[in-house]
Scaffold this active site. Structure first.
Site, PDB file in Angstrom:
ATOM      1  N   TYR A 273       7.093  -5.344  16.107  1.00 28.11           N
ATOM      2  CA  TYR A 273       7.000  -5.171  14.656  1.00 28.11           C
ATOM      3  C   TYR A 273       7.945  -4.056  14.205  1.00 28.11           C
ATOM      4  CZ  TYR A 273       2.549  -7.750  14.840  1.00 28.11           C
ATOM      5  OH  TYR A 273       1.576  -8.687  15.022  1.00 28.11           O
TER       6      TYR A 273
ATOM      7  N   ARG B  27       0.808  -1.227   0.000  1.00 28.63           N
ATOM      8  CA  ARG B  27       0.000   0.000   0.000  1.00 28.63           C
ATOM      9  C   ARG B  27       0.842   1.279   0.000  1.00 28.63           C
ATOM     10  NH1 ARG B  27      -3.987  -1.293   4.797  1.00 28.63           N
ATOM     11  NH2 ARG B  27      -2.426  -2.916   5.203  1.00 28.63           N
TER      12      ARG B  27
ATOM     13  N   ARG C 222      26.364  25.972   2.535  1.00 25.78           N
ATOM     14  CA  ARG C 222      26.553  24.612   2.030  1.00 25.78           C
ATOM     15  C   ARG C 222      27.623  23.878   2.846  1.00 25.78           C
ATOM     16  NH1 ARG C 222      27.721  25.914  -3.965  1.00 25.78           N
ATOM     17  NH2 ARG C 222      28.238  23.693  -3.982  1.00 25.78           N
TER      18      ARG C 222
HETATM   19  C1  UD1 Z   1      -1.278  -8.647  13.781  1.00 20.30           C
HETATM   20  C2  UD1 Z   1      -1.830  -9.528  14.909  1.00 20.30           C
HETATM   21  C3  UD1 Z   1      -3.058  -8.853  15.516  1.00 20.30           C
HETATM   22  C4  UD1 Z   1      -2.715  -7.459  15.992  1.00 20.30           C
HETATM   23  C5  UD1 Z   1      -2.087  -6.647  14.859  1.00 20.30           C
HETATM   24  C6  UD1 Z   1      -1.582  -5.341  15.384  1.00 20.30           C
HETATM   25  C7  UD1 Z   1      -1.331 -11.826  14.283  1.00 20.30           C
HETATM   26  C8  UD1 Z   1      -1.861 -13.080  13.725  1.00 20.30           C
HETATM   27  N1  UD1 Z   1      -2.176 -10.813  14.374  1.00 20.30           N
HETATM   28  O1  UD1 Z   1      -2.257  -8.641  12.766  1.00 20.30           O
HETATM   29  O2  UD1 Z   1      -3.548  -9.626  16.601  1.00 20.30           O
HETATM   30  O3  UD1 Z   1      -3.869  -6.802  16.478  1.00 20.30           O
HETATM   31  O4  UD1 Z   1      -0.986  -7.352  14.268  1.00 20.30           O
HETATM   32  O5  UD1 Z   1      -1.074  -4.534  14.359  1.00 20.30           O
HETATM   33  O6  UD1 Z   1      -0.176 -11.794  14.657  1.00 20.30           O
HETATM   34  N2  UD1 Z   1       5.152 -10.465   9.407  1.00 20.30           N
HETATM   35  C9  UD1 Z   1       6.275 -11.182   9.104  1.00 20.30           C
HETATM   36  N3  UD1 Z   1       6.132 -12.412   8.558  1.00 20.30           N
HETATM   37  C10 UD1 Z   1       4.922 -12.960   8.307  1.00 20.30           C
HETATM   38  C11 UD1 Z   1       3.766 -12.226   8.623  1.00 20.30           C
HETATM   39  C12 UD1 Z   1       3.912 -10.972   9.184  1.00 20.30           C
HETATM   40  O7  UD1 Z   1       7.402 -10.731   9.305  1.00 20.30           O
HETATM   41  O8  UD1 Z   1       4.879 -14.091   7.815  1.00 20.30           O
HETATM   42  C13 UD1 Z   1       5.298  -9.142  10.000  1.00 20.30           C
HETATM   43  C14 UD1 Z   1       4.734  -8.056   9.098  1.00 20.30           C
HETATM   44  O9  UD1 Z   1       5.750  -7.490   8.291  1.00 20.30           O
HETATM   45  C15 UD1 Z   1       4.213  -7.041  10.097  1.00 20.30           C
HETATM   46  C16 UD1 Z   1       3.832  -7.887  11.310  1.00 20.30           C
HETATM   47  O10 UD1 Z   1       4.520  -9.098  11.171  1.00 20.30           O
HETATM   48  O11 UD1 Z   1       5.213  -6.128  10.492  1.00 20.30           O
HETATM   49  C17 UD1 Z   1       2.335  -8.098  11.458  1.00 20.30           C
HETATM   50  O12 UD1 Z   1       1.840  -8.826  10.365  1.00 20.30           O
HETATM   51  P1  UD1 Z   1       0.419  -8.555   9.733  1.00 20.30           P
HETATM   52  O13 UD1 Z   1       0.147  -9.571   8.724  1.00 20.30           O
HETATM   53  O14 UD1 Z   1       0.315  -7.113   9.343  1.00 20.30           O
HETATM   54  O15 UD1 Z   1      -0.539  -8.831  10.983  1.00 20.30           O
HETATM   55  P2  UD1 Z   1      -1.973  -8.199  11.236  1.00 20.30           P
HETATM   56  O16 UD1 Z   1      -2.957  -8.879  10.409  1.00 20.30           O
HETATM   57  O17 UD1 Z   1      -1.898  -6.733  11.172  1.00 20.30           O
END
Ligand code: UD1
Ligand code: CA
Length: 486
Positions: free
Chosen positions: A118, A30, A350
């Site tokens: 995160y 996004r 500069r």
């Molecule tokens: C996640 C949480 C949710 C919480 C929310 C808060 C889970 C299942 N859910 O949901 O409970 O309320 O964050 O923002 O954990 N990532 C990886 N590898 C992966 C998947 C994700 O590194 O395989 C990283 C992503 O880059 C991201 C973070 O983990 O920084 C969260 O992943 P995302 O898929 O955005 O989780 P949400 O659905 O937002």
């Protein structure tokens, strides 16, 4: 100089063996960018850079960063900021539970406390993480979640509690019942685990859910089922756990971060006339009684000394401003401005500019790689490039330090106490000695010995334009109504 809001000062190391896992493997479609979402900046640092700075405050035993999407960008960036961090590669993003499993296997951690954060939550504070980790350890939980109560919980995992208020599970939006969706306590995604429990539970997480992913959040229910202690600690300041998914949210978080930084500096003794138009990046350092006027941007590693007044309409990046200096409507980068010196209005400093104490770089003056001695002045309409000017010299209005011969750059040296005339050109390489002077309009091509006066160009000749035709000079002005003498 006060330790500001963005300081990466570390606290004493946690008493326990602490592993921090930073999840940074996800994509950021996004953002619509060729650059990884995690590398987009607010407050002068990348998003993941802010998170790493917060993590650093805990002085953990080890940090593992899980990379996947655009890891060719994210990996080297993380290593440049935190060379000791271990990079764990998650080839396919099969969920947060899978990501943590990859991290644990890469690090080989089996004991102590594991904190999961995160990489895209730039407002997160080290102190908050620290407090959370300590609460978790005090509660001796198998797993603790950092939660928050929000008005709009849509999209987040909900913290499900029983009648006694104990945490039972975290249920993701897509898997939640309509009743669970009404819960306003959300999981931030930040967890603390007992490492032994985590190692045991990770292989038992399934992916039988709406997304077909291995959810880290499932560890909560699994701990409950095993009769282990689970805790949720709400963080009042929920903004700290917000991530930016697109550039609109990036700007929102950027504004919020700036507001926090500006407010903290005001509490530390800096006067900010218009907080809304003042931007201060995380690594900037300000002394007490600095005054910032509207539309001022202090960027990078800029440092400002006591009683200096900056602005309005000024941006300084990686600059050092001395105590009591005055910088008005100026743009500077990698410049040093001495104590009590005066810059602007409308000056462009500069890289490599060094203005001595009580010196002046005035109006419509551009400087580059220029050392201007204490008390020396370049007041008006000049270019000073590749130059050294001694103390107490004055450079006349409209002077050009001609440093470039079309192929190479050359240096000009002006001694102490020199006074050069208006509209000069100094053709580098050239030296003007101590106490020397130059006449107005001089083009200085040869060195001027100390104490000498240099003039160039022929003597002025006044030519009578009409005399050869024998007309009466007095009648000409009337006849043409034109140019008088100048
Ligand atoms: C996640 C949480 C949710 C919480 C929310 C808060 C889970 C299942 N859910 O949901 O409970 O309320 O964050 O923002 O954990 N990532 C990886 N590898 C992966 C998947 C994700 O590194 O395989 C990283 C992503 O880059 C991201 C973070 O983990 O920084 C969260 O992943 P995302 O898929 O955005 O989780 P949400 O659905 O937002
Ligand atoms: Ca998310």
């Amino acid at each position: 100089m006060a330790g500001g809001p963005g300081t990466g000062d570390t606290l004493d190391p946690m008493a326990s063996d602490l592993t921090v896992i930073v999840l940074a493997a996800g994509g950021g479609t996004r953002m619509r960018s060729k650059k990884s979402k995690l590398l987009h900046e607010i407050g002068g640092r990348s998003m993941v850079g802010h998170v790493l700075a917060a993590v650093q405050v805990l002085a953990p035993s080890r940090v593992v960063v899980v990379v996947g999407h655009q890891r060719d960008q994210v990996g080297p960036h993380v290593q440049s900021l935190m060379p000791d961090a271990v990079l764990a590669v998650q080839e396919d993003q099969q969920g947060t539970g899978h990501a943590v499993r990859v991290a644990m296997e890469t690090a080989g951690t089996t004991s102590g406390t594991v904190l999961v954060v995160y990489g895209d939550t730039p407002l997160l504070r080290g102190e908050s993480l620290r407090g959370f980790a300590e609460e978790h350890e005090a509660a001796q939980s198998a797993v603790s979640v950092l939660s928050g109560v929000v008005d709009h919980p849509f999209g987040y995992g909900r913290v499900v509690r029983n009648d006694e208020g104990d945490v039972e599970a975290i249920v993701e939006e897509r898997d939640a019942t309509p009743k669970q969706r009404e819960i306003r306590e959300i999981g931030s995604g930040i967890f603390a685990f007992d490492a032994e429990f985590l190692v045991d539970v990770l292989p038992r997480i399934g992916n039988d859910n709406a997304k077909g992913e291995y959810y880290l959040t499932d560890t909560v229910g699994l701990a409950r089922d095993a009769g282990l202690t689970v805790a949720a600690f709400p963080l009042d300041d929920v903004m700290q756990t917000q991530g930016a998914n697109d550039r609109v949210q990036l700007a929102e978080l950027g504004r919020e971060l700036n507001q926090r930084i500006v407010e903290q500096w005001m509490r530390d003794g800096v006067t900010v006339m218009d907080p809304a138009t003042t931007w201060i990046e995380s690594d900037v350092r300000l002394a007490p009684d600095v005054i910032l006027l509207p539309n001022t941007q202090l960027l990078g590693a800029t440092v400002v000394g006591e009683d200096a007044v900056i602005g309005p309409d000024t941006s300084l990046k990686d600059c050092e401003v001395g105590a009591g200096a005055r910088v008005t409507r100026a743009h500077g980068e990698l410049a040093v401005i001495g104590d009590g010196a005066n810059v602007g209005p409308y000056a462009f400093l500069r890289p490599g500019t060094e203005l001595g104490s009580d010196g002046k770089i005035g109006t419509f003056v551009e400087t580059k790689n220029a050392h201007i001695g204490a008390g020396s002045k370049v007041p008006h309409l000049s270019y000073v490039g590749d130059a050294t000017i001694g103390e107490g010299s004055n450079i006349g209005a409209g002077t050009i330090f001609a440093n470039y011969d079309g192929t190479h750059k050359h240096h000009t040296t002006v001694g102490k106490g020199a006074k050069t005339g208006a509209n000069n050109t100094f053709v580098a390489p050239v030296t003007i000695g101590d106490g020397a002077m130059t006449g107005g309009g001089a083009v200085v091509r040869r060195d001027v010995p100390p104490g000498n006066l240099a003039v160039s160009g022929g003597p002025q000749r006044n030519l009578d334009r009409r005399a050869p035709r024998g007309e009466d000079p007095a009648s000409i002005g009337e006849a043409t109504g034109a140019e008088g003498e100048s």
